[in-house]
Design an enzyme around this catalytic site. Sequence first.
Site, short mmCIF file in Angstrom:
data_model
loop_
_atom_site.label_atom_id
_atom_site.label_comp_id
_atom_site.label_asym_id
_atom_site.label_seq_id
_atom_site.Cartn_x
_atom_site.Cartn_y
_atom_site.Cartn_z
CG ASP A 534 -1.92 0.84 1.49
OD1 ASP A 534 -1.59 2.10 0.51
OD2 ASP A 534 -2.78 0.95 1.83
CG HIS A 535 3.17 3.38 -3.27
ND1 HIS A 535 4.42 4.14 -2.00
CD2 HIS A 535 4.07 4.20 -4.17
CE1 HIS A 535 5.35 4.40 -3.26
NE2 HIS A 535 5.52 4.85 -4.40
NE ARG A 536 -4.05 3.66 0.75
CZ ARG A 536 -5.34 3.48 1.82
NH1 ARG A 536 -6.07 4.89 1.88
NH2 ARG A 536 -4.57 2.64 2.49
#
Length: 563
Positions: A534-536
């Site tokens: 999850d690149h967040r």
Amino acid sequence: MVREFKLPDVGEGVAEGELLEWHVEPGDTVSEDQVVADVETDKAVVDVPSPVNGTVRELLAEPGDVVPVGEVIITFDVEGEAPEESEGGAAAETGTETDAAGEAGAAPDDAGETAESSVNGKGGRVFAAPSARRLARELGVDITGVDGSGPGGRVTESDVRAAAEGGDSAGSEAGESDDGKQLKSAVSRIDDGDSGGNKSSVGDGLQSAVSRVDDGEGGEPGGAAPESGAAASVEAAGRERTLAAPATRQVAEDLGVDIDDVPTDEVRDGQAFVDEAAVREYAEVQQRAQAADAEALADAADAGEAGATAESAEAGASGADDAATGAVEAAKGDRREPYSGMRRTIGQAMERSKFTAPHVTHHEKVDATALVETREKLKERADERGVKLTYVPFVMKAVVAALDEHPVLNTQLDEDNEEIVFKSDRNVGVAAATEAGLMVPVVESVDEKGLLQLASEVNELVSKARERSIAREEMQGGTFTITNFGAIGGEYATPIINYPETAILGLGAIEERPVAEDGEVVARDVLPLSLSVDHRVVDGADAARFVETLKEYLEDPTLLLLE
């Protein structure tokens, strides 16, 4: 007396279940706790037991029906049990008022059906399978006004279709306004493709009816819309509070629908209750009405050709309906099967993950030669202890060791509080392909267990998942997931994160490949890895560093002895 049995809440947060199979038939004698049906909810199949000793009176749902929790699915005749309020039977038990017992000529044996039919009309229950109720909603028929031809007055799908074709809906019986009947009739003819003879009047009637529904009777804004059929679905309910499952609220948000506006006659704990089907139906009818209104207005501008009016309205309504529902044309020879139950649950989870968490996938190759040799050495010893040893337990131990050094991959994002939660547990989910779809059993506290114990637990949980006997809690609480698509074949993939986790590791097939070593090409066993994050929460550099640490443990499994 007649005892009704409602679909119970068989798991936390479950709002509905798909009836898979009945184990009893009307007339069968049953004992308390005897399994009468199998129901699938979310990712598990559960047994539904009888609550009484008695005789099966009627089955009110059919295999394949998706039944909301709290809806009556079966009734029993129970001897020696006093009615709670009156001989009204099922109606008295559910708290529905009835005067059936006082009707002249009502025989005691008919009390149950009489009670049910006596409250038809406004808000009352009728005997009808969920499939018949869904069909009634689709055709704009008020099911409380349909005469049932089935056992005990049960309304069947053919009864609903007959009511739709003959106009025998409760809207007309209950004094439905002319506006509602015009709109329902026009929409019905357009939906059914009726292009014969009266095209102009269809378009004019639809335009007039939609205009009156939008503007109110006599042209006054905010006027009351008809109370039944298709027009009732167009009007917003405007409640202050509505009960619904989280998944249903998400669907409403995705469709741009205010859940408090969705019409419903179902009540839970004194509050209106809305399910996903009602939300989708409301959204579709709203879109259909808007499209039909716009089409009718456009047709009015070109009123010179009466025959073109209904043809254009038909095409517009059909196109709008297809766009709203994502309808797919089926050619001859195509096969359809329901998108429901576990498959739908998996799809919704995948959709939520993919469109909530921005995915980034990092690919890498691992020299797994030492891993293959180590497993071969230990495999015979594991067999002697009755345990099948695969590569997955080794990977699990390597993963938790790498997570200790890179804890950002063992996290969840708390969006409500705007916080990243670093999980202290090392609970690893192992994705398992089953006939019903992908399931993810979770092995808890992997960091505290040895290889053979992990192998034994993984084998047991995967076996239970494939047999559909796994418990719901055995698929919850994961903090990181592994999916071994290489067991089937394949090198790399882009795994979808098991939301709300922030990382998932995909394992490709271990195969012998040519590798350059000290200036020479040699054959080595190579394991391809695919890590989605999850690149967040997880940066690309974090993912790369995690994989490099993981490689160290997999390329030299003896390092795991230090963990």
